[in-house]
Design a protein around this motif. Structure first.
Motif, PDB file in Angstrom:
ATOM      1  N   ILE A  91       0.802  -1.277   0.093  1.00 27.67           N
ATOM      2  CA  ILE A  91      -0.139  -0.024  -0.198  1.00 27.67           C
ATOM      3  C   ILE A  91       0.991   1.278   0.318  1.00 27.67           C
ATOM      4  O   ILE A  91       0.560   2.324  -0.775  1.00 27.67           O
ATOM      5  CB  ILE A  91      -0.852  -0.093   1.360  1.00 27.67           C
ATOM      6  CG1 ILE A  91      -1.930  -1.175   1.254  1.00 27.67           C
ATOM      7  CG2 ILE A  91      -1.701   1.307   1.534  1.00 27.67           C
ATOM      8  CD1 ILE A  91      -2.724  -1.189   2.214  1.00 27.67           C
ATOM      9  N   VAL A  92       1.726   1.189   0.998  1.00 25.69           N
ATOM     10  CA  VAL A  92       2.784   2.447   1.220  1.00 25.69           C
ATOM     11  C   VAL A  92       3.485   2.496  -0.377  1.00 25.69           C
ATOM     12  O   VAL A  92       3.714   3.808  -0.792  1.00 25.69           O
ATOM     13  CB  VAL A  92       3.783   2.365   2.121  1.00 25.69           C
ATOM     14  CG1 VAL A  92       4.767   3.457   2.122  1.00 25.69           C
ATOM     15  CG2 VAL A  92       3.167   2.194   3.491  1.00 25.69           C
ATOM     16  N   ALA A  93       3.895   1.606  -1.167  1.00 25.54           N
ATOM     17  CA  ALA A  93       4.699   1.637  -2.343  1.00 25.54           C
ATOM     18  C   ALA A  93       3.636   2.286  -3.310  1.00 25.54           C
ATOM     19  O   ALA A  93       4.296   3.140  -4.033  1.00 25.54           O
ATOM     20  CB  ALA A  93       5.213   0.115  -2.541  1.00 25.54           C
ATOM     21  N   GLU A  94       2.577   1.730  -3.007  1.00 20.19           N
ATOM     22  CA  GLU A  94       1.422   2.441  -4.301  1.00 20.19           C
ATOM     23  C   GLU A  94       1.365   3.881  -4.105  1.00 20.19           C
ATOM     24  O   GLU A  94       1.288   4.576  -4.983  1.00 20.19           O
ATOM     25  CB  GLU A  94       0.217   1.700  -4.269  1.00 20.19           C
ATOM     26  CG  GLU A  94      -0.750   2.131  -5.284  1.00 20.19           C
ATOM     27  CD  GLU A  94      -1.921   1.368  -5.168  1.00 20.19           C
ATOM     28  OE1 GLU A  94      -3.020   1.406  -6.183  1.00 20.19           O
ATOM     29  OE2 GLU A  94      -2.079   0.686  -4.306  1.00 20.19           O
ATOM     30  N   ARG A  95       1.110   4.085  -2.829  1.00 20.10           N
ATOM     31  CA  ARG A  95       1.062   5.695  -2.658  1.00 20.10           C
ATOM     32  C   ARG A  95       2.212   6.657  -2.867  1.00 20.10           C
ATOM     33  O   ARG A  95       2.089   7.706  -3.270  1.00 20.10           O
ATOM     34  CB  ARG A  95       0.715   5.714  -0.885  1.00 20.10           C
ATOM     35  CG  ARG A  95      -0.499   5.259  -0.579  1.00 20.10           C
ATOM     36  CD  ARG A  95      -0.810   5.641   0.834  1.00 20.10           C
ATOM     37  NE  ARG A  95      -2.117   4.987   1.421  1.00 20.10           N
ATOM     38  CZ  ARG A  95      -2.652   4.910   2.556  1.00 20.10           C
ATOM     39  NH1 ARG A  95      -1.678   5.361   3.560  1.00 20.10           N
ATOM     40  NH2 ARG A  95      -3.727   4.512   2.931  1.00 20.10           N
ATOM     41  N   MET A  96       3.429   5.815  -2.849  1.00 16.88           N
ATOM     42  CA  MET A  96       4.629   6.734  -3.316  1.00 16.88           C
ATOM     43  C   MET A  96       4.984   6.474  -4.930  1.00 16.88           C
ATOM     44  O   MET A  96       5.908   7.013  -5.151  1.00 16.88           O
ATOM     45  CB  MET A  96       5.762   6.046  -2.458  1.00 16.88           C
ATOM     46  CG  MET A  96       5.798   6.393  -1.025  1.00 16.88           C
ATOM     47  SD  MET A  96       7.310   5.814  -0.054  1.00 16.88           S
ATOM     48  CE  MET A  96       8.634   7.171  -0.877  1.00 16.88           C
ATOM     49  N   GLY A  97       4.186   5.560  -5.519  1.00 18.13           N
ATOM     50  CA  GLY A  97       4.335   5.615  -7.037  1.00 18.13           C
ATOM     51  C   GLY A  97       5.410   4.546  -7.141  1.00 18.13           C
ATOM     52  O   GLY A  97       6.187   4.460  -8.119  1.00 18.13           O
ATOM     53  N   LEU A  98       5.835   3.545  -6.456  1.00 20.20           N
ATOM     54  CA  LEU A  98       6.847   2.859  -6.522  1.00 20.20           C
ATOM     55  C   LEU A  98       6.315   1.322  -6.665  1.00 20.20           C
ATOM     56  O   LEU A  98       5.259   0.885  -6.490  1.00 20.20           O
ATOM     57  CB  LEU A  98       7.739   2.753  -5.247  1.00 20.20           C
ATOM     58  CG  LEU A  98       8.173   3.949  -4.944  1.00 20.20           C
ATOM     59  CD1 LEU A  98       9.103   3.810  -3.771  1.00 20.20           C
ATOM     60  CD2 LEU A  98       9.333   4.723  -5.971  1.00 20.20           C
ATOM     61  N   ALA A  99       7.087   0.455  -7.431  1.00 21.45           N
ATOM     62  CA  ALA A  99       6.728  -0.784  -7.798  1.00 21.45           C
ATOM     63  C   ALA A  99       6.606  -1.520  -6.539  1.00 21.45           C
ATOM     64  O   ALA A  99       5.990  -2.583  -6.264  1.00 21.45           O
ATOM     65  CB  ALA A  99       7.576  -1.574  -8.826  1.00 21.45           C
ATOM     66  N   GLU A 100       7.565  -1.329  -5.613  1.00 18.31           N
ATOM     67  CA  GLU A 100       7.817  -2.012  -4.400  1.00 18.31           C
ATOM     68  C   GLU A 100       8.643  -1.395  -3.159  1.00 18.31           C
ATOM     69  O   GLU A 100       9.267  -0.402  -3.809  1.00 18.31           O
ATOM     70  CB  GLU A 100       8.508  -3.631  -4.478  1.00 18.31           C
ATOM     71  CG  GLU A 100      10.089  -3.392  -4.995  1.00 18.31           C
ATOM     72  CD  GLU A 100      10.679  -4.922  -4.973  1.00 18.31           C
ATOM     73  OE1 GLU A 100      10.110  -5.810  -4.704  1.00 18.31           O
ATOM     74  OE2 GLU A 100      11.599  -4.837  -5.549  1.00 18.31           O
ATOM     75  N   ILE A 101       8.402  -1.886  -2.031  1.00 22.09           N
ATOM     76  CA  ILE A 101       9.233  -1.390  -0.869  1.00 22.09           C
ATOM     77  C   ILE A 101       9.661  -2.588  -0.336  1.00 22.09           C
ATOM     78  O   ILE A 101       8.961  -3.384   0.248  1.00 22.09           O
ATOM     79  CB  ILE A 101       8.540  -0.445   0.131  1.00 22.09           C
ATOM     80  CG1 ILE A 101       8.389   0.725  -0.552  1.00 22.09           C
ATOM     81  CG2 ILE A 101       9.529  -0.168   1.042  1.00 22.09           C
ATOM     82  CD1 ILE A 101       7.536   1.805   0.285  1.00 22.09           C
ATOM     83  N   LYS A 102      11.066  -2.866  -0.308  1.00 21.60           N
ATOM     84  CA  LYS A 102      11.535  -4.068   0.183  1.00 21.60           C
ATOM     85  C   LYS A 102      11.688  -3.746   1.950  1.00 21.60           C
ATOM     86  O   LYS A 102      12.024  -2.767   2.231  1.00 21.60           O
ATOM     87  CB  LYS A 102      13.061  -4.461  -0.107  1.00 21.60           C
ATOM     88  CG  LYS A 102      12.798  -4.826  -1.782  1.00 21.60           C
ATOM     89  CD  LYS A 102      13.838  -5.594  -2.318  1.00 21.60           C
ATOM     90  CE  LYS A 102      13.915  -5.961  -3.637  1.00 21.60           C
ATOM     91  NZ  LYS A 102      15.172  -6.481  -4.342  1.00 21.60           N
ATOM     92  N   PRO A 103      11.633  -4.886   2.593  1.00 21.60           N
ATOM     93  CA  PRO A 103      11.705  -4.553   4.117  1.00 21.60           C
ATOM     94  C   PRO A 103      13.048  -4.193   4.601  1.00 21.60           C
ATOM     95  O   PRO A 103      13.502  -3.567   5.416  1.00 21.60           O
ATOM     96  CB  PRO A 103      11.422  -6.209   4.587  1.00 21.60           C
ATOM     97  CG  PRO A 103      10.752  -6.822   3.459  1.00 21.60           C
ATOM     98  CD  PRO A 103      11.065  -6.326   2.447  1.00 21.60           C
ATOM     99  N   GLU A 104      14.167  -4.654   3.752  1.00 21.80           N
ATOM    100  CA  GLU A 104      15.427  -4.235   3.947  1.00 21.80           C
ATOM    101  C   GLU A 104      15.593  -2.839   4.005  1.00 21.80           C
ATOM    102  O   GLU A 104      16.470  -2.171   4.816  1.00 21.80           O
ATOM    103  CB  GLU A 104      16.634  -4.934   3.049  1.00 21.80           C
ATOM    104  CG  GLU A 104      16.457  -6.287   3.242  1.00 21.80           C
ATOM    105  CD  GLU A 104      15.546  -7.067   2.209  1.00 21.80           C
ATOM    106  OE1 GLU A 104      15.914  -8.191   1.446  1.00 21.80           O
ATOM    107  OE2 GLU A 104      14.468  -6.554   1.979  1.00 21.80           O
ATOM    108  N   TRP A 105      14.907  -2.247   3.106  1.00 21.56           N
ATOM    109  CA  TRP A 105      15.101  -0.708   2.940  1.00 21.56           C
ATOM    110  C   TRP A 105      14.799   0.145   4.167  1.00 21.56           C
ATOM    111  O   TRP A 105      15.294   1.257   4.276  1.00 21.56           O
ATOM    112  CB  TRP A 105      14.439  -0.191   1.828  1.00 21.56           C
ATOM    113  CG  TRP A 105      14.988  -0.868   0.410  1.00 21.56           C
ATOM    114  CD1 TRP A 105      15.793  -1.694   0.041  1.00 21.56           C
ATOM    115  CD2 TRP A 105      14.202  -0.811  -0.866  1.00 21.56           C
ATOM    116  NE1 TRP A 105      15.860  -2.086  -1.181  1.00 21.56           N
ATOM    117  CE2 TRP A 105      14.772  -1.417  -1.743  1.00 21.56           C
ATOM    118  CE3 TRP A 105      12.903  -0.165  -1.313  1.00 21.56           C
ATOM    119  CZ2 TRP A 105      14.466  -1.540  -3.126  1.00 21.56           C
ATOM    120  CZ3 TRP A 105      12.539  -0.039  -2.843  1.00 21.56           C
ATOM    121  CH2 TRP A 105      12.985  -0.936  -3.572  1.00 21.56           C
ATOM    122  N   ILE A 106      13.820  -0.256   4.786  1.00 19.61           N
ATOM    123  CA  ILE A 106      13.265   0.273   6.098  1.00 19.61           C
ATOM    124  C   ILE A 106      13.681  -0.429   7.334  1.00 19.61           C
ATOM    125  O   ILE A 106      13.273   0.281   8.402  1.00 19.61           O
ATOM    126  CB  ILE A 106      11.889   0.495   6.054  1.00 19.61           C
ATOM    127  CG1 ILE A 106      11.167  -0.759   6.039  1.00 19.61           C
ATOM    128  CG2 ILE A 106      11.253   1.389   4.770  1.00 19.61           C
ATOM    129  CD1 ILE A 106       9.579  -0.809   5.994  1.00 19.61           C
TER     130      ILE A 106
END
Length: 205
Positions: A91-106
């Motif tokens: 959901i957060v990735a979609e709101r940021m206009g991204l294909a994905e957010i990986k757990p490692e990144w945060i």
């Protein structure tokens, strides 16, 4: 004799506790000097948290999340582990206009599948892992600009500053949870988890 279950006038409605099953979809750790985590097969845990992890320790230093203390005050470490859910990150990735957010990144340590609205689990929720570990939830993990900048950098966003500001705005109550080790041991990827939610009520006095 008075009935101990009798509802007192003005008493909040008490919702019963419940439990359900979940699964560890991924485990991650970070060295002592790094925010970004990386995937591993197992997480060895002591009462201080993840062995060798940047957030390990019986205590930690206060920061912007604790304005009631001078910054840098030593306090109990209730933020030993960061826990996120794949559906909320999507959901957060979609709101940021991204294909994905990986757990490692945060800087996440645990990716849990099968928990409806993970970030809304109340404080005091217990996670019982099949291998013997118990994690107690302290509360929601408030989103910050550090995680936002990490996302912007890893996702290749043109404006890193804009990404660092956007993440806290769109991920409120979707950033996952923080918790601490109540019973140490080893957590493995793919492990089953029993989630036990305590009784809940809204306190209004």
């Amino acid at each position: 004799m008075l009935d101990p279950t009798m509802h007192r006038e003005g008493e909040p409605e008490i919702l019963p506790g419940r439990k359900f099953a979940a699964r560890v979809a991924g485990v991650y750790t970070a060295p002592e000097d790094h925010f970004v985590t990386w995937a591993v097969e197992t997480l060895p845990l002591t009462f201080e948290g993840i062995v060798g992890d940047v957030h390990a320790g019986h205590t930690r230093r206060s920061g912007g999340r604790e304005p009631w203390y001078p910054r840098g005050t030593e306090m109990r470490n209730e933020r030993q582990l960061s826990i996120v859910a794949p559906d909320e990150m999507a959901i957060v990735a979609e709101r940021m206009g991204l294909a994905e957010i990986k757990p490692e990144w945060i800087g996440a340590n645990l990716l849990l599948e099968g928990v409806p609205m993970l970030s809304m689990l109340p404080s005091g929720t217990m996670l019982f892992f099949k291998g013997g570990v118990t994690i107690k939830i302290d509360g929601q993990n408030a989103p910050c600009r550090v995680a936002g900048r990490s996302i912007a950098e890893h996702a290749g966003m043109v404006d890193h500053d804009a990404g660092s500001l956007l993440f806290p705005k769109v991920s409120r109550r979707l950033r996952g949870l923080v918790g601490w080790v109540e019973k140490p041991g080893v957590i493995a990827a793919g492990e089953e988890v029993s989630v036990r939610v305590p009784e809940q009520w809204i306190y209004r006095a």
